[in-house]
Design an enzyme around this catalytic site. Structure first.
Site, mmCIF file in Angstrom:
data_model
loop_
_atom_site.group_PDB
_atom_site.id
_atom_site.type_symbol
_atom_site.label_atom_id
_atom_site.label_comp_id
_atom_site.label_asym_id
_atom_site.label_seq_id
_atom_site.Cartn_x
_atom_site.Cartn_y
_atom_site.Cartn_z
ATOM 1 N N SER A 93 0.716 -1.390 0.002
ATOM 2 C CA SER A 93 0.051 -0.034 -0.039
ATOM 3 C C SER A 93 0.792 1.264 -0.035
ATOM 4 O O SER A 93 1.855 1.129 0.767
ATOM 5 C CB SER A 93 -1.046 0.075 1.151
ATOM 6 N N HIS A 97 2.382 12.277 -1.070
ATOM 7 C CA HIS A 97 1.992 13.526 -1.023
ATOM 8 C C HIS A 97 3.054 14.451 -1.317
ATOM 9 O O HIS A 97 3.978 14.828 -0.911
ATOM 10 C CB HIS A 97 1.670 14.083 0.498
ATOM 11 N N HIS A 107 -2.558 7.363 -4.484
ATOM 12 C CA HIS A 107 -2.657 6.109 -3.759
ATOM 13 C C HIS A 107 -2.801 4.954 -4.454
ATOM 14 O O HIS A 107 -3.345 4.880 -5.628
ATOM 15 C CB HIS A 107 -3.738 6.294 -2.926
ATOM 16 N N ARG A 111 -3.413 -6.408 -2.779
ATOM 17 C CA ARG A 111 -3.723 -7.217 -1.727
ATOM 18 C C ARG A 111 -4.086 -8.793 -1.967
ATOM 19 O O ARG A 111 -4.962 -8.618 -2.910
ATOM 20 C CB ARG A 111 -4.216 -6.564 -0.546
ATOM 21 N N HIS A 176 -20.082 12.129 3.947
ATOM 22 C CA HIS A 176 -20.635 13.533 4.778
ATOM 23 C C HIS A 176 -20.376 14.695 4.261
ATOM 24 O O HIS A 176 -20.866 15.796 4.691
ATOM 25 C CB HIS A 176 -20.001 13.345 6.327
ATOM 26 N N ARG A 261 0.289 -2.338 12.721
ATOM 27 C CA ARG A 261 1.023 -1.235 13.312
ATOM 28 C C ARG A 261 0.558 -0.018 12.789
ATOM 29 O O ARG A 261 0.403 0.330 11.969
ATOM 30 C CB ARG A 261 2.266 -1.750 12.630
#
Length: 305
Positions: A93, A97, A107, A111, A176, A261
């Site tokens: 992953s 930035h 991004h 997986r 939202h 983690r």
């Protein structure tokens, strides 16, 4: 670890190496720092972070391979038949930035999950994708990003790109705020409709396409001049990125609920962010055009015609 899992792990470790090398070369200054870690409950990984570079303000490319006796709620909520199964989860992953507001945040994630229970057939699936979050939109960049995505999907069927493009638009939606996180790309999960070899090949195609999709955009935009006001807008929009990752992102929730983690899981968050109360872009501005034009569910391949 089965032969299948070993093959996936070998690919993911190599993918992490290749992406880190390409990003270091493009940055030209900063280097990745590796933090190898182990998970007390089982497994571990290689967290690699980069920061304060010529191009990259903060980034991370993480590999993890964790296992346990039961799936956390975030993984089994939509598939209750998997509750109580032991699991292995492997993935790479990454989030990048950049300093420059004209260079989008990117991004990507690929997986593999396998869930096993004694006396029953293993259940496995692949997931992943990549998506782009611009601050100052550019049509050429959006078209290029989606064209690479379409090419990666093409060998697997004409319906694959539109299906996973639509899923990406739906998944990376900040409910939202009622707006998308960025201009999308690809998203897939629970992929086992093909046989293992085909599914694994598809995951590799998506993982391998990330650098081809992202670096040309970085190269075109990294030297663009920008103002303090544009930097402030970038930090404001980064707030939306944080909101999505902490409230909705399935990978973040899985990592936190499975005892993952924390430093590696929250690596995706940008280094500087701002929120302003009920802030609105000036009508007709570049900032307003981001939400009015670019942050819409759009057929970017048609935009190139």
């Amino acid at each position: 670890m089965t032969t299948r899992t070993e093959a996936v792990k070998a690919y993911l470790l190599d993918l992490q190496d290749r992406i880190c090398a390409a990003l270091e070369t493009e940055d030209g200054g900063a280097r990745f720092i590796e933090d190898a870690w182990t998970r007390p409950a089982g497994g571990g990984g290689r967290t690699r972070v980069i920061g304060d570079g010529a191009v990259i303000e903060k980034g991370g490319v993480n590999f993890s391979h964790v296992f346990g006796s039961g799936l956390p709620p975030s993984a089994s909520a939509h598939r209750p038949e998997l509750a109580g199964r032991g699991f292995e989860a492997l993935g790479v992953s990454l989030v990048i930035h950049p300093h420059n507001p004209h260079v989008p945040t990117s991004h990507a994630n690929v997986r593999f999950f396998i869930a096993e229970k004694e006396g029953e057939e293993p259940v496995w699936w692949f997931g992943g994708g990549f998506d782009l979050t611009p601050y100052y939109g550019n049509i050429d960049d959006c078209v290029h990003w989606h064209r690479v995505a379409e090419r990666a999907c093409a060998p697997f069927g004409a319906d694959v790109y539109p299906r996973y493009k639509a899923w990406c638009d739906s998944y990376f939606h900040i409910k939202h705020r009622n707006e998308p996180r960025g201009i999308g790309g690809l998203f897939f999960d629970d992929l086992n409709e093909w046989d293992f070899d085909t599914s694994f090949a598809f995951m590799r195609a998506i993982g391998d396409a990330y650098i081809e999709a992202y670096l040309p955009i970085v190269q075109r935009r990294k030297a663009a001049a920008y103002t303090a006001q544009q930097r402030e807008f970038q930090e404001f929009r980064r707030g939306r990125y944080v909101e999505f990752n902490l409230v909705y992102d399935r990978g973040t929730l899985f990592g936190l609920q499975s005892g993952g983690r924390t430093e590696s899981i929250l690596m995706s968050l940008p280094p500087q962010v701002r929120w302003g109360y009920d802030w609105k872009a000036e009508p007709g501005s570049e900032e307003a055009r981001l939400t009015e034009y670019f942050l819409q569910d759009r057929d970017w391949l048609a935009a190139s015609n």
